[in-house]
Every structure is written in structure tokens, then in C-alpha cells.
Design an enzyme around this catalytic site. Structure first.
Site, PDB file in Angstrom:
ATOM      1  N   HIS A   7       0.844  -1.187   0.000  1.00  0.00           N
ATOM      2  CA  HIS A   7       0.000   0.000   0.000  1.00  0.00           C
ATOM      3  C   HIS A   7       0.881   1.239   0.000  1.00  0.00           C
ATOM      4  CE1 HIS A   7      -3.246   2.786   1.000  1.00  0.00           C
ATOM      5  NE2 HIS A   7      -2.501   3.236   1.992  1.00  0.00           N
TER       6      HIS A   7
ATOM      7  N   ASP B 221       6.132  20.415 -27.285  1.00  0.00           N
ATOM      8  CA  ASP B 221       6.328  19.133 -26.618  1.00  0.00           C
ATOM      9  C   ASP B 221       7.432  19.351 -25.593  1.00  0.00           C
ATOM     10  OD1 ASP B 221       6.520  16.276 -25.972  1.00  0.00           O
ATOM     11  OD2 ASP B 221       5.651  15.921 -27.937  1.00  0.00           O
TER      12      ASP B 221
ATOM     13  N   TRP C  25       7.361  -0.204   3.256  1.00  0.00           N
ATOM     14  CA  TRP C  25       7.715   0.573   2.074  1.00  0.00           C
ATOM     15  C   TRP C  25       9.050   1.259   2.286  1.00  0.00           C
ATOM     16  CZ3 TRP C  25       8.848   5.634   0.790  1.00  0.00           C
ATOM     17  CH2 TRP C  25       8.736   6.584   1.818  1.00  0.00           C
TER      18      TRP C  25
ATOM     19  N   SER D 224      13.229   5.551 -14.301  1.00  0.00           N
ATOM     20  CA  SER D 224      12.121   6.246 -14.944  1.00  0.00           C
ATOM     21  C   SER D 224      11.951   7.650 -14.388  1.00  0.00           C
ATOM     22  CB  SER D 224      10.839   5.441 -14.731  1.00  0.00           C
ATOM     23  OG  SER D 224       9.707   6.239 -14.940  1.00  0.00           O
ATOM     24  N   SER D 225      11.984   7.761 -13.055  1.00  0.00           N
ATOM     25  CA  SER D 225      11.767   9.067 -12.432  1.00  0.00           C
ATOM     26  C   SER D 225      12.873  10.041 -12.790  1.00  0.00           C
ATOM     27  CB  SER D 225      11.701   8.912 -10.914  1.00  0.00           C
ATOM     28  OG  SER D 225      10.626   8.091 -10.554  1.00  0.00           O
TER      29      SER D 225
ATOM     30  N   HIS E 279      12.949  12.307   2.456  1.00  0.00           N
ATOM     31  CA  HIS E 279      12.297  13.564   2.747  1.00  0.00           C
ATOM     32  C   HIS E 279      12.067  14.409   1.496  1.00  0.00           C
ATOM     33  CE1 HIS E 279      10.095  16.118   5.172  1.00  0.00           C
ATOM     34  NE2 HIS E 279      10.529  17.033   4.337  1.00  0.00           N
TER      35      HIS E 279
ATOM     36  N   GLU F  18      11.543  13.296  -1.231  1.00  0.00           N
ATOM     37  CA  GLU F  18      10.471  12.569  -1.916  1.00  0.00           C
ATOM     38  C   GLU F  18       9.102  13.085  -1.506  1.00  0.00           C
ATOM     39  OE1 GLU F  18      10.024  10.610  -4.249  1.00  0.00           O
ATOM     40  OE2 GLU F  18       8.178   9.508  -3.905  1.00  0.00           O
TER      41      GLU F  18
ATOM     42  N   TYR G 232       8.326  15.970  -0.611  1.00  0.00           N
ATOM     43  CA  TYR G 232       8.085  17.239  -1.272  1.00  0.00           C
ATOM     44  C   TYR G 232       7.866  17.063  -2.760  1.00  0.00           C
ATOM     45  CZ  TYR G 232       8.603  19.522   3.051  1.00  0.00           C
ATOM     46  OH  TYR G 232       8.383  19.898   4.329  1.00  0.00           O
TER      47      TYR G 232
ATOM     48  N   SER H 124      -2.436  26.248  -6.861  1.00  0.00           N
ATOM     49  CA  SER H 124      -2.122  27.625  -7.229  1.00  0.00           C
ATOM     50  C   SER H 124      -2.694  28.001  -8.587  1.00  0.00           C
ATOM     51  CB  SER H 124      -0.603  27.833  -7.237  1.00  0.00           C
ATOM     52  OG  SER H 124      -0.060  27.566  -5.973  1.00  0.00           O
TER      53      SER H 124
ATOM     54  N   HIS I  40      14.784  14.288  10.754  1.00  0.00           N
ATOM     55  CA  HIS I  40      13.610  14.335  11.615  1.00  0.00           C
ATOM     56  C   HIS I  40      12.812  13.042  11.542  1.00  0.00           C
ATOM     57  CE1 HIS I  40      11.253  16.343   8.109  1.00  0.00           C
ATOM     58  NE2 HIS I  40      10.906  15.086   8.153  1.00  0.00           N
ATOM     59  N   HIS I  41      13.186  12.144  10.650  1.00  0.00           N
ATOM     60  CA  HIS I  41      12.586  10.818  10.659  1.00  0.00           C
ATOM     61  C   HIS I  41      13.321   9.908  11.637  1.00  0.00           C
ATOM     62  CE1 HIS I  41      10.229  11.651   6.989  1.00  0.00           C
ATOM     63  NE2 HIS I  41      11.277  12.381   6.661  1.00  0.00           N
TER      64      HIS I  41
ATOM     65  N   THR J  48       6.275  26.906   3.427  1.00  0.00           N
ATOM     66  CA  THR J  48       5.006  26.210   3.232  1.00  0.00           C
ATOM     67  C   THR J  48       3.865  27.060   3.748  1.00  0.00           C
ATOM     68  OG1 THR J  48       6.298  24.237   3.764  1.00  0.00           O
ATOM     69  CG2 THR J  48       3.947  23.949   3.452  1.00  0.00           C
TER      70      THR J  48
ATOM     71  N   LYS K  51       2.886  29.741   1.403  1.00  0.00           N
ATOM     72  CA  LYS K  51       1.969  29.267   0.357  1.00  0.00           C
ATOM     73  C   LYS K  51       0.537  29.244   0.850  1.00  0.00           C
ATOM     74  CE  LYS K  51       4.938  26.574  -2.639  1.00  0.00           C
ATOM     75  NZ  LYS K  51       4.357  26.847  -3.947  1.00  0.00           N
TER      76      LYS K  51
ATOM     77  N   ARG L 155       2.329   1.684  14.989  1.00  0.00           N
ATOM     78  CA  ARG L 155       2.130   1.490  13.558  1.00  0.00           C
ATOM     79  C   ARG L 155       2.418   0.060  13.148  1.00  0.00           C
ATOM     80  NH1 ARG L 155       5.723   6.028  10.684  1.00  0.00           N
ATOM     81  NH2 ARG L 155       4.746   5.159   8.842  1.00  0.00           N
TER      82      ARG L 155
END
Lengths: 816, 160
Positions: A80, A110, A145, A175-176, A259, A261, A263, A274, A308-309, A334, A337, A456
């Protein structure tokens, strides 16, 4: 309800959806088609991940439940997370929305590299199928994950499940990175004339920064996964304590990726909001400059908060304080925004479309998630919350209530443009309310569960812990939300089959994509627009600049005049290359010979792409009068790739440094490295760079024979360097330093070995160019092809200088 | 930029500076102490971690000991899928120093309702001290996914 009155419906003769048959989709390089394919694939995986989520929620609805087995539950929570992050939110944000909207918003025909775009999609599809095929071979991956070492070592997680996970992610990472490189070069190089950075839509800003983040965040993940694959297949000990290593290396590498990621997952969503909020408030975005800077600042700071993780892992008070500080700092842009969105809404003239409702829900829900995030940015509070359902609540609010809702807003917003049909607003309302209520029912109580102590990733829990009520409540909420998503599907099908035709500009939009027909023609713009301000289309419609009229779409197409515009031609090589890469992955888990076949196919496909068109290496077509593309896209692309690859080597070097001196047994660098021999190799490699310069000079002045000879010489010196490496490795091997022997062995061989691999690929590249020149395929006007082979070669040389200094010389000089 | 935007930007910048000063003072001036990993388990070359743990004092004798009036030391080995020991009986007001290490994979050591929350990483010793003022039964949970029976890894602290 006030939707903009549809203007005269204008249809192009053929649009990007109708040209060509079904098979043409396999060889398409059209960014709009690729975007649609990304969208459909991601939605399918969202269904799969949603099914996994519902199964988990049923299992957790009651204490001591046995709906699923523990093993299946662990597979589901792992997949998941993996699916939602890598196969849904990221490909939707960048692959789908980035592809369909970004080129249109910058007035391009393009992306910079259309075939690379197609390649990214096919690698994504095959990589995803590869990972899920694990189900047929003993079960899905089940180590989370986040794959924390050392649970992921083969000793603790035997079988092939984790192999599919690690290798699948390596494939998806390619790919990314390719996709991000493409978008970065496109935005830098292909904006319409007059569209400076401070005039482009904020959505484009967000795609730009998200692409940069992909380029800098994926290399550490690649390195971490490579180490994991080596531990599982080659018996190294990057993550186990046996050789003096530590599992926390994985956490550092993973969160260095992880991290940025999140964002990457959030920024495209911010971009969509926006666009949607100004459009349906009928006001320009408040604080454009601040929004642009905030986007860049978020990207920059996101690279400095990964710890921070890891507040509960004992990094020490200084590290913890530093990461707490930087995490608090990133909340500021943030917050800018959020304030800007609220200020945009203030005194707006609202148009209550479904898209707008989703955007409003986003602002509330993302802010809630952000607030809980700021809570556990403080280590003392985090010690109450980490590892509990409070964190689960936090990230579902920012990713689900945040990104997912923003994507739904974007889907409703751009649906008329991409399909040529309007969505039914009544069905949209039902979809929205069920999804919104269901989402909040599912995830808000998780805050309570977390503070009540529920940890968790547990398969079940005992009775009498006071967790029963809220778990059942969450499960009911999940089914409400699923029903809501079902209505989304109904709405989509209804629109495609019976929806009214959409005009070019149903929302009285502000940005360029609304100036072309719905669905757009293959070539996007009949005439590339000239831009003079932000909100370019709005300015064209209502501005007071004389002589700038709305592009005359109607007249042109009614007259049957289809402009003669060169569009990128289709190609079969992207799907072939992706298939080759998939074979490499299959071979890695099954039979290594298949990998060799895959590599051959990859090489041939790369050569195919390289020489497919006679204009390869030449400057792009000179359609526009002014030279708006300052740098050749391919050079920008190579520099971007070099930037990303530098971080790959930086992660390898970092690991070497981290493990230096922690060996339990020798020999180590001091005892075994031979400076004189390696100095000679280094000299040889540096000389090869000089010869490369001579080669390029030869091709540029048309002296193909000389250029070719210098190419052979360069490759030759490269081979001598590789020979020196092979000799050195062989010598160390016979002195007992094998790959598995100690920390020095594994970090040294991995670092120097990957560099050698880069040299080898460079040699193959140069030889390919040299042999192609025999067939007259590299004439003077295509010298660019040699130039960026040269760029790559020089990059590999410079990396060697760094490695030589840090690994070989530093010991000698400092005696460390 | 319009006037409002300039004001907005100035306020944002000022808030940023203020917050950074505040957080910096709180972090460095007031000091935050978290579970420290300065203690490690020495491992001989090729030695299995579990045997190294059992050879390293105090883990050769895990358990709860009183070291002074109202001061206790709890030496705990976390392994898949249990804590050794998993039950602790304490009087109210007792200050306990937990010393936890892992014999195999990464575990968690979490007592909800207190600030005892640490990851237990193989090769490292997690040390955390807490005073149990309120009587009651506290749940001890592993909250770092450690495999098939992770959900069964629990214990309790009984404070009388």
C-alpha cells in the site's frame, strides 16, 4: 450554478486522441498521450492500493481479528505504501499532470526530449508490473515501504519478495530520474518568447523544483538499494553488524531520499492548487514572487531535514537540534503558500465547481497535516508520537487530504482540456462530499489512536486497550471514501460517453493551455504565443496591450486550415529499451543470462535512439524568428545528468568515509593501497581527457579522420586505466581483500568499481561514435554528438580526481 | 511588487527570524537530551550479534535491579519477537534507567503515556531514564516493524 458560459465550441479536425490507431500509442512520443497513459496506469494502481487499504481496514476494525493472515497483512501494508508513493502520487503529479499541463502552460509543442518521455513511461509501467509480479513468486514484498535494514537482510527476510522490491525500485528510479531531467530541461529551455521565470505559472515553478528534487534525491536511494542488493546477493555487510557496519546507514541514505520525496509528492499538488484557486476566485494569485521563492526555498531546505525521521535513533542532541531547526524552517515557506492561497480567496468571486471544492478541502486538510507535522518537528513531542498512529494520521492528511485531493481538483480542472468533454457537476459533488467526509472519518481519529498509544504496522491488537471504537470508525470512513472514489469513476465514464462537448476555455482561464482547442491538436499551438506578463492568456484576453489578440483559433480551424507543423515523429525504441531493462530485472531475480540479453537490447535501443534521425546532433529546427532557446537542450540535459550523477558518487564516497576506520579486521586502505601505481593510472585517465578535447576539435573542423583517431586514442587510454584497475583489484583479491572480507573491501570495491563501470560505459560510447563515423554518420554538423560524449567523459575524470584524493591520497597525507 | 506584498514579505521574514532565534535558544540554550547511542555492543569479526550481546555486560544478566533508593536499572534485550524481560514491577516514584539493545533487527521500545520512546538499533545501546510518578499499568510496545509477529511484541510496566 455559475460555470463560465461555454463559448463557441471549436474542434480541430484531428486531435491528439484521435490521430492514429491503437498501436500508435505504443510508439507515441506525444507528451499529451504519454500523460494520459501515466494517468490511466496510476489510477489503476490507485485502485489496487485502495483495495489493499480496505483489506487492512477490515482487518483492523476489530481486536484480535483474523480476516487476513499476519503475513498477508504485512505484504499489504508494505505494498500500500510503496504503490501509493511510487506508483500513484509521484507518477500522477509528474508523469500525468506534469506532462499534460506543463508544456501547454509554457507555450511549447512538446517536451525537450520526447522519446525520453516515452521511455520514462514504459520503464514505469514495466517496473511496476515487475514489482507486483512478485505475487506470483512467493508473495509480495513485506518489509515495509521504507525497507529498514537489517530486517531486509536475506537472513531475516529470505526468499525473493524483497529482491523484487529492491530491484523494482531501482528500475522505477531510472524512470523518475529521466522524466525529471526531461521536465527540467524543458522548463529551462523551452518557454515561449517573453516568458521569463517570473512570468511562468506557479504550477510550472512547482514542476521545476519537484524535478530538481527528483534529480538530487534519487541518487542516495539508488546507492542504498544497491547496497541492499549487494548484501542480499553478494554477501556483503553494508547493513549488518557482523563486520562493524550499522543498520542506521540505510536510514540515513533512505531518508536523504525520503524527505525530498515527500516534497516531490507535494509540490505538484501545490502547483495545481495555485492554478485552481485563482481561476475559480476570479482573482490573480496573491504574492506571486513570494510563491515562486517559497517553492524554491522548500526545495532547497527539504534536503536538510532528513534526520527528523530519526529523532528516536540516538543521533545525539546536536544533530537532533539541527534537524528540528531546519524542519521548523521549512514550515515557513510552506506557510507562505497557505497564506497566499487564503489571501487569493479573500474577497474572491467564487465559481463553485467540483475542482474548487477539492481545492478548498485541500487548503484545510493540508494545513491540518502540516500543523501536526510541525508538532513532531520538535524532538520532545516526537518522542510521544513517533512510531504511533499519530504519524499515520499526519502523513495521510498531507498526502491524502493534501496531494490526492489536489490531484482530484486538477483532474476536474483539466478534464475538459484533455478529453474535450465536461464533467457532470452533480456527480462531481457526490464524489467530492463522499470522498471528503470519508477521508476525514478515516484519518482524523487516527490522531486519537496515536495519542492513545496504538503503534504502527501492527496486524492486530488486543481487546481492552480502548482502541476498538475508533478503529471501527476509521474502517467505516474508509468505505465511505471508497464509495466516493467509485463516484469519480462513474463521473469519468459518464463524461466520456455522454458529456457535453467542452469549449477551449470553459473556465475563463488565465494560462496558455486555455487558448487552444479542447482536446488540443497534436501540435498544441498553431503559432507559438509571445508572452508579456504573468497570466499570459488573461492578459491576451483582457489586457490593454494593442496588437495582441487572442490567437485566432476559431477562424483557422473553421477554414480547414491545418498548419504545417513539424512534430516529433513516433519511435519504437523507447518501449524496446524499457523491455530490455525489464529483462535485466527479471534476470537478476531468476537467471543472470537473461540480464545479459536485456543489457544487449538496452544498448541497441540506445544506439537506435541516438542515430534514429538524420538531424541528430544538429541544432533544432529554426521555426521561430528569435533565438529563444539559448542553449542546446541536449547540452543542458547532459549537464543536468552530470549534476544528478554527482550525488550518486557523493553517496558512495560518503559511505566510504562513514565506514572508514570501523573495520573489525584488516587490511585497510593504509596497508594495501599503492599510490605510485594508481598515480600512473590517474595520469593516464587525465591525459585521455586531453585527447578527448582533440577529438572534438577534429570533428568540429570537419576532419573526421583525425577526430576518429583521437576518439580511438581516448578510448584506448580509458582501457589502460581500466586495465590498471583490474590489476589492482586482482592484487587485493589475492591479498585476501575480497568484497565480503571487511568494510574497506566492500566500500572500496563498490565505489571504485562503479566509477570503473562509468569509464567502461564511456569507452563503449566513444567506440560507438568512432565506428559510426566510419559510416559517415558523424559529419561536421553533428559534432554536438561528440561534444556531449566528451562532457560525460570529463565528468567521469573529475569524479576520479575526487576519489583518488579522498581514498588514496588522504591517508598518505594525514596518516588517518 | 505591490505594497501589500512587500509588507507581507517583510512580516514573513520577521516571523522566520524570530522563530529561528526561539528554536535555536530552546535547542541549544535549554538543551534537549534524547536517547544516546554513545554505548555500543563490541562485535568480534564474524561474530553473530546475539552472542555478542550476551557476552557484553550488563546484557549477560538482563533484568530489573534496584541500584539506590527509588532508583532502578532495567537491562532489556529486544529480539524478534519479545522483550527480555517484558514485565517490570515498580513502586510509584521510582526512577528507572532503561538500557535496551537488540539481538537481531531494529526494534522499538515505546511506553505510551510517557516519554519513553526509542528505536533499538542492532549494535547500539539505547539509554533512557524516566520517573514513574503515577501508579497504574503501562503498556510496553515494539513500534518498529520487525517481521511476522511484530504485533505480538509487547510487555507491561506495573507501577504500584
Amino acid at each position: 450554478m455559475a460555470v463560465a458560459v461555454p463559448k463557441e465550441v471549436v474542434k480541430a479536425r484531428e486531435n491528439y486522441l484521435t490521430e492514429g490507431g491503437l498501436l500508435s500509442w505504443l510508439v507515441t512520443v506525444d507528451h499529451k498521450r504519454i500523460g494520459v497513459m501515466y494517468g490511466l496506469t496510476s489510477l489503476a494502481f490507485m485502485g489496487l492500493a485502495g483495495f489493499e487499504a480496505l483489506a487492512m481496514r477490515i482487518q483492523l476494525a476489530q481486536p484480535n481479528n483474523h480476516f487476513l493472515s499476519a503475513d498477508l497483512y504485512n505484504q499489504f501494508f508494505t505494498m500500500h505504501g510503496t504503490t501509493m508513493i511510487f506508483l500513484v502520487i509521484m507518477p500522477l503529479g509528474l508523469g500525468f499532470f506534469g506532462n499534460i499541463a506543463m508544456p501547454l502552460q509554457i507555450g511549447a509543442r512538446d517536451v525537450a526530449f520526447p522519446r525520453l518521455n516515452a521511455l520514462s513511461y514504459w520503464i514505469f509501467l514495466f517496473g511496476a508490473l515487475f514489482m507486483y509480479s512478485s505475487f506470483l513468486f512467493g508473495g509480495l514484498p513485506d518489509a515495509g515501504w521504507f525497507g529498514y535494514a537489517n530486517l531486509t537482510e536475506r537472513f531475516f527476510t529470505p526468499g525473493s519478495r524483497e529482491d523484487f522490491w529492491a530491484i523494482g525500485l531501482l528500475i522505477l528510479g531510472i524512470s523518475s530520474i529521466l522524466g525529471a531531467l526531461n521536465f527540467f530541461v524543458t522548463i529551462v529551455n523551452m518557454r515561449a518568447p517573453g516568458m521569463t521565470f517570473m512570468r511562468m505559472p506557479i504550477f510550472v515553478w512547482n514542476i521545476l523544483v519537484a524535478s530538481v528534487l527528483v534529480l538530487v534525491a534519487f541518487p542516495p536511494l539508488t546507492v542504498g538499494l544497491v547496497f541492499l542488493v549487494m548484501d542480499r546477493f553478494l554477501g556483503t555487510h553494508f547493513y549488518s553488524t557482523v563486520a562493524g557496519a550499522t543498520p542506521i546507514l540505510w536510514q540515513h541514505l533512505f531518508w536523504l531520499f525520503g524527505h525530498p520525496e515527500v516534497y516531490i509528492l507535494a509540490l505538484p499538488a501545490f502547483g495545481i492548487i495555485s492554478e485552481v484557486i485563482p481561476c475559480f476566485s476570479r482573482k490573480p494569485l496573491f504574492g506571486y514572487a513570494a510563491m515562486a521563492y517559497a517553492t524554491a526555498l522548500i526545495g532547497f531546505i527539504s534536503y536538510g531535514v532528513w534526520g527528523h525521521h530519526m529523532f528516536a535513533t540516538g543521533m545525539g542532541p546536536i544533530a537532533d537540534a539541527a534537524f528540528a531547526l531546519s524542519t521548523m524552517a521549512i514550515a515557513i515557506p510552506t506557510g507562505i503558500k497557505v497564506y497566499s492561497w487564503v489571501a487569493t480567496l479573500w474577497r474572491g468571486n467564487f465559481v463553485w465547481t467540483t475542482s474548487f471544492l477539492y481545492a478548498l478541502a485541500f487548503v484545510v486538510q493540508f494545513t491540518l497535516g502540516g500543523l501536526t507535522g510541525v508538532m513532531h518537528a520538535q524532538p520532545p513531542i516526537d518522542l510521544q508520537q513517533t512510531g504511533s498512529y499519530f504519524i499515520v494520521a499526519h502523513f495521510h492528511y498531507v498526502l491524502g487530504g493534501g496531494s490526492l485531493f489536489a490531484f482530484l481538483a486538477g483532474l476536474y480542472y483539466w478534464w475538459p482540456k484533455m478529453t474535450g468533454r465536461m464533467m457532470n457537476e452533480k456527480l462531481g459533488r457526490i464524489n467530492f462530499w463522499l470522498t471528503c467526509i470519508g477521508f476525514n472519518m478515516t484519518f482524523f481519529p487516527m490522531h486519537f489512536l496515536g495519542l492513545g498509544g496504538m503503534p504502527r504496522r501492527i496486524y492486530t491488537y488486543g481487546a481492552g486497550l480502548h482502541w476498538d471504537f475508533w478503529n471501527m470508525f476509521c474502517t467505516i470512513g474508509a468505505f465511505v471514501m471508497a464509495t466516493g472514489i467509485l463516484f469519480l469513476l462513474i463521473a469519468m465514464v459518464e463524461s466520456l460517453t455522454r458529456g457535453p462537448e467542452a469549449p477551449a476555455d470553459p473556465w475563463d482561464g488565465r494560462t496558455l493551455e486555455w487558448s487552444i482547442p479542447s482536446p488540443p491538436p497534436v501540435y498544441n499551438f498553431a503559432e507559438i504565443p509571445h508572452v508579456h506578463s504573468k497570466d499570459a492568456f488573461w492578459e491576451m484576453k483582457y489586457g490593454n496591450n494593442p496588437g495582441h489578440k487572442v490567437p485566432e483559433v476559431a477562424a483557422e480551424h473553421e477554414a480547414g486550415h491545418v498548419p504545417h507543423i513539424h512534430v516529433p515523429a513516433p519511435s519504437m525504441f523507447p518501449i524496446l529499451l524499457a523491455a530490455g531493462l525489464a529483462l535485466c530485472g527479471i534476470g537478476a531475480v531468476a537467471w543472470l543470462r537473461i540480464t545479459l540479453v536485456g543489457l544487449l537490447i538496452v544498448y541497441l535501443a540506445i544506439v537506435g535512439i541516438g542515430f534514429e534521425y538524420p538531424t541528430y546532433g544538429e541544432h533544432p529546427s529554426k521555426e521561430r524568428g528569435d533565438d529563444i532557446y539559448p542553449l542546446d537542450s541536449r547540452k543542458v540535459g547532459m549537464w543536468t545528468f552530470i549534476g544528478s550523477e554527482s550525488l550518486f558518487f557523493a553517496s558512495l564516497i560518503g559511505t566510504y568515509m562513514a565506514y572508514k576506520g570501523r573495520d573489525l579486521i584488516g587490511p585497510t586502505a593504509k596497508e594495501i593501497l599503492e599510490i605510485p601505481l594508481t598515480s600512473f593510472s590517474t595520469f593516464v585517465l587525465l591525459m585521455s581527457s586531453l585527447l578527448m578535447v582533440l577529438a572534438l576539435a577534429g570533428f568540429e573542423r570537419g576532419d573526421i579522420k583525425a577526430g576518429r583517431n583521437w576518439l580511438f586514442a581516448t578510448a584506448g587510454l580509458g582501457c589502460i586505466f581500466l586495465g590498471g584497475q583490474a590489476y589492482e583489484f586482482n592484487k587485493f583479491y589475492h591479498e585476501g581483500v575480497t568484497l565480503q572480507h571487511n568494510l574497506f573491501g566492500q566500500t572500496f570495491y563498490t565505489l571504485v568499481g562503479f566509477h570503473g563501470l562509468h569509464v567502461l560505459l564511456g569507452v563503449i560510447w566513444l567506440l560507438t561514435l568512432a565506428f559510426a563515423s566510419f559510416k559517415d554518420m558523424v559529419p561536421k554538423k553533428r559534432a554536438l554528438a561528440v561534444e556531449f560524449g566528451g562532457l560525460y567523459w570529463h565528468f567521469v575524470d573529475i569524479v576520479w580526481i575526487v576519489i583518488f584524493s579522498l581514498v588514496y591520497l588522504m591517508d598518505k597525507v594525514t596518516g588517518a | 511588487m505591490a505594497v501589500y506584498e512587500k509588507i507581507f514579505a517583510a512580516i514573513s521574514a520577521a516571523v522566520l527570524v524570530l522563530l529561528l532565534i526561539a528554536v535555536g535558544y530552546a535547542a541549544i540554550g535549554l538543551g534537549i537530551n534524547l536517547p544516546s547511542h554513545r554505548e555500543v555492543i563490541p562485535v568480534k569479526p564474524g561474530q553473530n550479534l546475539a552472542s555478542a550481546v550476551l557476552e557484553t555486560p550488563p546484557f549477560n544478566t538482563p533484568g530489573l535491579r534496584q541500584i539506590a533508593k527509588n532508583k532502578y536499572e532495567a537491562v532489556v534485550i529486544a529480539s524478534a519477537w519479545s522483550f527480555l524481560p517484558s514485565e517490570f514491577d515498580l513502586p510509584a516514584g521510582a526512577e528507572v534507567t532503561f538500557r535496551v539493545t537488540s539481538a537481531d533487527v531494529t526494534h522499538g521500545f515505546f511506553i505510551p503515556g510517557t516519554r519513553v520512546n526509542t528505536m533499538v538499533i542492532p549494535g547500539q545501546i539505547s539509554v533512557i531514564t524516566y520517573r514513574f510518578d503515577k501508579p497504574g499499568t503501562y503498556l510496553l510496545i515494539c513500534h518498529e516493524y520487525c517481521g511476522l509477529l511484530h504485533h505480538t511484541m509487547a510487555g507491561k510496566v506495573v507501577v504500584k
